[in-house]
Design a protein around this motif. Sequence first.
Motif, PDB file in Angstrom:
ATOM      1  N   LEU A  74      32.689 -29.531 -57.966  1.00  0.00           N
ATOM      2  CA  LEU A  74      32.292 -28.220 -58.505  1.00  0.00           C
ATOM      3  C   LEU A  74      33.387 -27.749 -59.459  1.00  0.00           C
ATOM      4  CD1 LEU A  74      30.442 -25.586 -58.212  1.00  0.00           C
ATOM      5  CD2 LEU A  74      32.196 -24.801 -56.600  1.00  0.00           C
TER       6      LEU A  74
ATOM      7  N   LYS B 158      43.389 -33.887 -46.892  1.00  0.00           N
ATOM      8  CA  LYS B 158      41.980 -33.848 -46.495  1.00  0.00           C
ATOM      9  C   LYS B 158      41.724 -34.772 -45.307  1.00  0.00           C
ATOM     10  CE  LYS B 158      40.442 -30.770 -49.400  1.00  0.00           C
ATOM     11  NZ  LYS B 158      40.311 -29.378 -48.898  1.00  0.00           N
TER      12      LYS B 158
ATOM     13  N   SER C  70      35.310 -25.382 -60.086  1.00  0.00           N
ATOM     14  CA  SER C  70      36.004 -24.173 -59.609  1.00  0.00           C
ATOM     15  C   SER C  70      37.343 -24.059 -60.322  1.00  0.00           C
ATOM     16  CB  SER C  70      36.253 -24.284 -58.111  1.00  0.00           C
ATOM     17  OG  SER C  70      37.153 -25.358 -57.871  1.00  0.00           O
TER      18      SER C  70
ATOM     19  N   TYR D 149      33.699 -22.374 -53.964  1.00  0.00           N
ATOM     20  CA  TYR D 149      32.846 -22.527 -52.793  1.00  0.00           C
ATOM     21  C   TYR D 149      32.929 -21.317 -51.861  1.00  0.00           C
ATOM     22  CZ  TYR D 149      31.579 -27.324 -53.955  1.00  0.00           C
ATOM     23  OH  TYR D 149      31.057 -28.433 -54.564  1.00  0.00           O
TER      24      TYR D 149
HETATM   25  P1  NAD Z   1      38.774 -22.143 -55.525  1.00  0.00           P
HETATM   26  O1  NAD Z   1      39.815 -22.048 -56.575  1.00  0.00           O
HETATM   27  O2  NAD Z   1      37.587 -21.263 -55.626  1.00  0.00           O
HETATM   28  O3  NAD Z   1      39.370 -21.933 -54.065  1.00  0.00           O
HETATM   29  C1  NAD Z   1      40.671 -22.254 -53.661  1.00  0.00           C
HETATM   30  C2  NAD Z   1      41.290 -20.960 -53.193  1.00  0.00           C
HETATM   31  O4  NAD Z   1      42.487 -21.223 -52.455  1.00  0.00           O
HETATM   32  C3  NAD Z   1      41.681 -20.028 -54.325  1.00  0.00           C
HETATM   33  O5  NAD Z   1      41.027 -18.795 -54.161  1.00  0.00           O
HETATM   34  C4  NAD Z   1      43.197 -19.863 -54.139  1.00  0.00           C
HETATM   35  O6  NAD Z   1      43.624 -18.580 -54.486  1.00  0.00           O
HETATM   36  C5  NAD Z   1      43.327 -20.114 -52.644  1.00  0.00           C
HETATM   37  N1  NAD Z   1      44.676 -20.440 -52.167  1.00  0.00           N
HETATM   38  C6  NAD Z   1      45.525 -21.393 -52.624  1.00  0.00           C
HETATM   39  N2  NAD Z   1      46.661 -21.384 -51.911  1.00  0.00           N
HETATM   40  C7  NAD Z   1      46.518 -20.415 -50.961  1.00  0.00           C
HETATM   41  C8  NAD Z   1      47.347 -19.915 -49.919  1.00  0.00           C
HETATM   42  N3  NAD Z   1      48.564 -20.401 -49.712  1.00  0.00           N
HETATM   43  N4  NAD Z   1      46.882 -18.910 -49.138  1.00  0.00           N
HETATM   44  C9  NAD Z   1      45.643 -18.391 -49.347  1.00  0.00           C
HETATM   45  N5  NAD Z   1      44.825 -18.829 -50.307  1.00  0.00           N
HETATM   46  C10 NAD Z   1      45.257 -19.822 -51.109  1.00  0.00           C
HETATM   47  O7  NAD Z   1      38.354 -23.690 -55.516  1.00  0.00           O
HETATM   48  P2  NAD Z   1      37.319 -24.522 -54.631  1.00  0.00           P
HETATM   49  O8  NAD Z   1      37.227 -25.822 -55.336  1.00  0.00           O
HETATM   50  O9  NAD Z   1      36.095 -23.762 -54.358  1.00  0.00           O
HETATM   51  O10 NAD Z   1      38.118 -24.781 -53.278  1.00  0.00           O
HETATM   52  C11 NAD Z   1      37.681 -24.368 -52.002  1.00  0.00           C
HETATM   53  C12 NAD Z   1      37.736 -25.542 -51.041  1.00  0.00           C
HETATM   54  O11 NAD Z   1      36.769 -26.513 -51.431  1.00  0.00           O
HETATM   55  C13 NAD Z   1      39.079 -26.274 -51.014  1.00  0.00           C
HETATM   56  O12 NAD Z   1      39.393 -26.661 -49.698  1.00  0.00           O
HETATM   57  C14 NAD Z   1      38.784 -27.500 -51.859  1.00  0.00           C
HETATM   58  O13 NAD Z   1      39.656 -28.581 -51.572  1.00  0.00           O
HETATM   59  C15 NAD Z   1      37.370 -27.786 -51.413  1.00  0.00           C
HETATM   60  N6  NAD Z   1      36.613 -28.730 -52.254  1.00  0.00           N
HETATM   61  C16 NAD Z   1      36.423 -28.501 -53.588  1.00  0.00           C
HETATM   62  C17 NAD Z   1      35.722 -29.411 -54.366  1.00  0.00           C
HETATM   63  C18 NAD Z   1      35.497 -29.163 -55.845  1.00  0.00           C
HETATM   64  O14 NAD Z   1      35.090 -30.076 -56.565  1.00  0.00           O
HETATM   65  N7  NAD Z   1      35.718 -27.965 -56.344  1.00  0.00           N
HETATM   66  C19 NAD Z   1      35.175 -30.569 -53.781  1.00  0.00           C
HETATM   67  C20 NAD Z   1      35.364 -30.776 -52.412  1.00  0.00           C
HETATM   68  C21 NAD Z   1      36.084 -29.857 -51.659  1.00  0.00           C
END
Ligand code: NAD
Length: 297
Positions: A231, A201, A233, A16
């Motif tokens: 997503l 969350k 990811s 995202y």
């Molecule tokens: P993503 O892997 O692209 O992003 C997560 C990022 O967090 C990664 O780049 C990782 O390197 C970074 N990270 C982890 N620990 C860290 C730290 N200590 N310091 C700095 N960076 C750190 O995955 P995503 O799914 O796009 O996640 C982004 C957000 O979206 C998150 O908050 C996730 O919970 C939320 N989200 C995701 C989904 C889904 O289905 N993918 C659904 C709802 C919410």
Amino acid sequence: AGKRAFIAGVADDNGYGWAIAKSLAAAGAEILVGTWVPALNIFETSLRRGKFDESRVLPDGSLMEITKVYPLDAVFDNLDDVPEDIKSNKRYAGSSNWTVKEVAESVKQDFGSIDILVHSLANGPEVSKPLLETSRNGYLAALSASSYSYVSLLKHFLPLMNPGMSFVGFSRSLGGSSLSLTYIASERIIPGYGGGMSSAKAALESDTKVLAFEAGRKNKIRVNTISAGPLRSRAAKAIGFIDTMIEYSIANAPLQKELSADEVGNTAAFLASPLASAITGAVIYVDNGLNAMGVGV
Ligand code: NAD
């Protein structure tokens, strides 16, 4: 003048954070990102070698430029917090100034101010364990990386954030806005989203309200969170049930299509714009409407 965004949590072109960066870039914002220290090398190398060029293409055909990539570990607020084993770890020792406070200071030094702050990161080392089997350390680690990291980022970036402006046209079309990403497991039971991540969350969503009050009154900054649908990811694949969640959503949501990261990115751009000038403290669902269902069909 163009607006400047700092997006924490971009380490590849699948998540995202990347999609939000693209939507903000398409709306004219300058893009700075914070990348988790252990992922920094491969991200920068891939960027440099053009591995992301296809996904850098914006609607007008130009390529998104990332002005600067900052190493970041959002579980550490300043150098005093960093334990010896991390300090001496090869991947960490290769970079510097990656605690939250230092990153904010570096951005201030480099650019003076930002207009938009995005938190798109989460981590729960025991995410695959049910809550009843989660250790205290695992639970606290999930809260530290996924919830407090946002409090800390906002706290340290607020002094360099330009306040929001009233709606006076698209020349001032972005600014004074902060947002994070959340997931419906905070309020409904999603078996498999364990390790205290559901708790993290819930904290993030509650904090969104309190932070909206504090940052609104003090700094005229709006604070919102996007409750995003599933997503594929990197982080989601690590949890292990993402394909099931995507299929479930397509089968049961009011809108029966796969959610694209761009749909979340576009909502982020809207929330960062004066079109959303009265929206703060909100959880905005971008999930094809799945949250509104009471039962699967
Ligand atoms: P993503 O892997 O692209 O992003 C997560 C990022 O967090 C990664 O780049 C990782 O390197 C970074 N990270 C982890 N620990 C860290 C730290 N200590 N310091 C700095 N960076 C750190 O995955 P995503 O799914 O796009 O996640 C982004 C957000 O979206 C998150 O908050 C996730 O919970 C939320 N989200 C995701 C989904 C889904 O289905 N993918 C659904 C709802 C919410």
